[in-house]
Design a protein around this motif. Structure first.
Motif, PDB file in Angstrom:
ATOM      1  N   ILE A 166      -5.665  -0.658 105.195  1.00 42.51           N
ATOM      2  CA  ILE A 166      -5.454  -1.958 105.808  1.00 42.51           C
ATOM      3  C   ILE A 166      -5.231  -3.118 104.785  1.00 42.51           C
ATOM      4  O   ILE A 166      -5.992  -3.262 103.866  1.00 42.51           O
ATOM      5  CB  ILE A 166      -6.561  -2.414 106.804  1.00 42.51           C
ATOM      6  N   ILE A 167      -4.265  -3.702 104.599  1.00 42.71           N
ATOM      7  CA  ILE A 167      -3.856  -4.987 103.968  1.00 42.71           C
ATOM      8  C   ILE A 167      -3.616  -6.209 104.810  1.00 42.71           C
ATOM      9  O   ILE A 167      -2.713  -6.059 105.588  1.00 42.71           O
ATOM     10  CB  ILE A 167      -2.737  -4.772 103.007  1.00 42.71           C
ATOM     11  N   ILE A 168      -4.371  -7.248 104.468  1.00 41.40           N
ATOM     12  CA  ILE A 168      -3.972  -8.754 105.346  1.00 41.40           C
ATOM     13  C   ILE A 168      -3.473  -9.523 103.973  1.00 41.40           C
ATOM     14  O   ILE A 168      -4.316 -10.053 103.248  1.00 41.40           O
ATOM     15  CB  ILE A 168      -5.286  -8.999 106.081  1.00 41.40           C
ATOM     16  N   ILE A 169      -2.269 -10.134 104.393  1.00 38.70           N
ATOM     17  CA  ILE A 169      -1.657 -10.916 103.452  1.00 38.70           C
ATOM     18  C   ILE A 169      -1.652 -12.379 104.123  1.00 38.70           C
ATOM     19  O   ILE A 169      -1.195 -12.542 105.142  1.00 38.70           O
ATOM     20  CB  ILE A 169      -0.373 -10.716 102.814  1.00 38.70           C
ATOM     21  N   LEU A 170      -2.313 -13.351 103.423  1.00 40.15           N
ATOM     22  CA  LEU A 170      -2.643 -14.670 104.240  1.00 40.15           C
ATOM     23  C   LEU A 170      -1.751 -15.773 103.202  1.00 40.15           C
ATOM     24  O   LEU A 170      -2.146 -15.979 101.956  1.00 40.15           O
ATOM     25  CB  LEU A 170      -3.929 -15.201 104.376  1.00 40.15           C
ATOM     26  N   ALA A 171      -0.807 -16.561 103.709  1.00 40.34           N
ATOM     27  CA  ALA A 171      -0.289 -17.480 103.240  1.00 40.34           C
ATOM     28  C   ALA A 171      -1.057 -18.780 103.371  1.00 40.34           C
ATOM     29  O   ALA A 171      -1.964 -18.798 104.371  1.00 40.34           O
ATOM     30  CB  ALA A 171       1.236 -17.601 103.789  1.00 40.34           C
ATOM     31  N   ASP A 172      -0.805 -19.982 102.601  1.00 43.90           N
ATOM     32  CA  ASP A 172      -1.522 -20.995 102.513  1.00 43.90           C
ATOM     33  C   ASP A 172      -0.677 -22.096 102.981  1.00 43.90           C
ATOM     34  O   ASP A 172       0.243 -22.700 102.260  1.00 43.90           O
ATOM     35  CB  ASP A 172      -2.205 -21.352 101.293  1.00 43.90           C
ATOM     36  N   ASP A 173      -0.708 -22.955 104.150  1.00 45.88           N
ATOM     37  CA  ASP A 173      -0.251 -24.080 104.589  1.00 45.88           C
ATOM     38  C   ASP A 173       1.421 -23.852 104.686  1.00 45.88           C
ATOM     39  O   ASP A 173       2.216 -24.524 104.578  1.00 45.88           O
ATOM     40  CB  ASP A 173      -0.229 -25.033 103.496  1.00 45.88           C
TER      41      ASP A 173
END
Length: 508
Positions: A26-33
């Motif tokens: 499981i990979i969760i990639i989170l961008a910022d703004d």
């Protein structure tokens, strides 16, 4: 009822993924703004081929809700709880006397790293943490085997930063990158190294990769800026209208949707057009670079032979930021010594929605979310318009992993999660259409139930919208639908009392 629904979703999900013989990575990639329309697959002219491919080979959620700002969103993502229950009702560190606003994830919450680690997963966190700055609050103290990144907030691209104190750590040890380091590349390098050299073969892993991009300051590599140097000289209106038309063509929004009113001036009245166009070009370069790095990560999965049974999620922590400044006017925007934002371009990034980061109108709280899993998602390229929420990640990942959510952890009684699995949505099953969602940050508030949403800017009047008919929140019905207004207002007040949501500003 909640436990019954959770059980039903679990049984359903196990049936749907029965062809997968082992726990998925499981990979969760989170961008910022990052704004709603900043990906090619959601309307943008920015080159994001890897994320676009993820959407075409997986599913794209068009109405995935966050908590409108970084720290609360990250707390909800990691714990499955509304941010107040996790202790992150505001930014970190808040140092409030109220436990709901203490500024770090509390001991009555468990992180996804802690839950999945107990289920046999290796756990890795890279990038921006921002849910507890003190040493005993870092990722390696909250369930992650390995951690490379900054425990504090964002703002660092080239190292060292002249403007933001963001030291970089590897497993608790301070590291000092060289002058060629760029955070988006650096975070990806370590994530790839974990996959190639540090994970234990045949043991599943959970990776949480939280990029700083494209959060200000505007800083990008020159080769990426060059691709966009002439792209935005046409001005705000032309770019926004082109994105909106593309969204309609892609099926992201309805052809009948009315675009929210613009908040930018007429392009011909802008004095420094070259600088304005440069700001958006650098922002686009930052998004482009992030996509390139996600492509590198996906390529690594394929080369390692683990692509098929790895589910990769991508989303942003909130809508585009409204901050507008240039603290280094003497410096070329985009360089390592630049400290500027892209200001009014946020209205383009958030096409077609109103407002932005920290606000509870759709422009602040809605993000596209992509899920790709070759072995488990068969309805490839599907667009899912039903809403889901950031606190749904915990129950979703629990189901994917066959994990168990603890009642007691490290001797502490753990509160229940507030989310519900979105796996049924991925497989075409409807969720509870009357589900209730809540938001509150620095006095901005909202509640949604079904098609109705009540929303308020701090110290302004409440506004009422039928989100099904009016998703861009143009036609305020607060004076026409008094019964619905009163019903939602009372529900919001009950929720605030139950979860310890305080009036703003806080009585420290």
């Amino acid at each position: 009822m909640k436990k019954i629904l959770t059980l039903l979703f679990f049984v359903f999900s196990i049936t749907c993924i029965s062809q997968v013989t082992k726990q998925p990575n499981i990979i969760i990639i989170l961008a910022d703004d990052m704004g709603y329309s900043d990906l090619g697959c959601t309307g943008s002219e920015i080159e994001t081929p890897n994320l676009d491919k993820m959407a075409s080979e997986g599913v794209l959620f068009t109405h995935f809700y966050n908590a409108s700002v970084c720290c609360p969103t990250r707390a909800s993502l990691l714990t499955g709880q509304y941010q107040w229950d996790a202790g992150m009702g505001s930014m970190s560190p808040s140092r409030s006397k109220y436990s709901e606003y203490q500024g770090f994830i509390n001991e009555r919450s468990v992180t996804m790293g802690e839950v999945l680690k107990q289920s046999g997963y290796q756990t890795y966190m890279g990038g921006k943490w921002h849910v507890g700055n003190e040493r005993d609050m870092w990722p390696d103290k909250r369930g992650f085997d390995k951690f490379y990144g900054t425990p504090a907030g964002g703002g660092i691209y080239f190292y060292p930063s002249k403007f933001y104190d963001r030291p970089i750590f590897w497993n608790g040890e301070l590291v000092k990158p060289d002058t060629t380091w760029y955070s988006t590349d650096g975070f990806t390098d370590y994530a790839i190294n974990f996959i190639e050299n540090e994970r234990i073969d045949k043991k599943p892993f959970f990776m949480y990769l939280a990029y700083i991009a494209p959060h200000y300051p505007l800083q990008a590599k020159q080769q990426d800026i060059e691709k966009y140097k002439n792209k935005y000289s046409v001005g705000y209106e032309a770019v926004r209208n082109a994105r909106f038309k593309k969204q309609q063509k892609l099926g992201i929004v309805s052809n009948e949707l009315e675009l929210s009113p613009a908040v930018y001036p007429d392009w011909e009245s802008v004095e420094n057009k070259e600088q304005e166009a440069r700001e958006m070009a650098v922002y686009a370069a930052m998004v482009d670079c992030m996509d390139q790095n996600i492509g590198r990560l996906l390529k690594t999965l394929k080369e390692q032979g683990i692509e098929e049974n790895t589910i990769v999620f991508f989303l942003s922590d909130n809508g585009a930021g409204l901050t507008d400044f240039n603290k280094t006017p003497e410096v070329k925007i985009g360089s390592r010594n630049s400290n500027a934002t892209y200001g009014i371009w946020h209205n383009v990034s958030n096409t077609p929605y109103r407002k932005g980061k920290q606000m509870e109108h759709e422009g602040g709280i809605i993000t596209p979310m992509i899920a790709r899993w070759p072995a488990g998602i068969k309805n490839k390229g599907e667009i899912i318009h039903e809403p889901a929420h950031i606190n749904d990640f915990m129950p979703t990942c629990i189901e994917l992993a066959g994990a168990k959510y603890p009642k007691i952890f490290n001797g502490n009684e753990i509160g229940e999660y507030d989310g519900q699995s979105f796996l049924p949505l991925i497989y075409g099953k409807e969720q509870d259409k009357e589900r209730i969602y809540f938001w509150s940050f620095i006095g901005n508030k909202a509640i949604r139930q079904g098609d109705w949403k009540l929303v308020q800017l701090h110290e302004k009047d409440w506004e009422l919208y039928n989100i099904k008919n009016d998703p861009t929140e143009i036609n305020d019905l607060s004076k026409k639908e008094q019964a619905k207004f009163d019903e939602l207002h009372a529900m919001y007040n009950d929720f605030a009392k139950e979860h310890g949501v305080r009036p703003w500003p806080l009585d420290k």
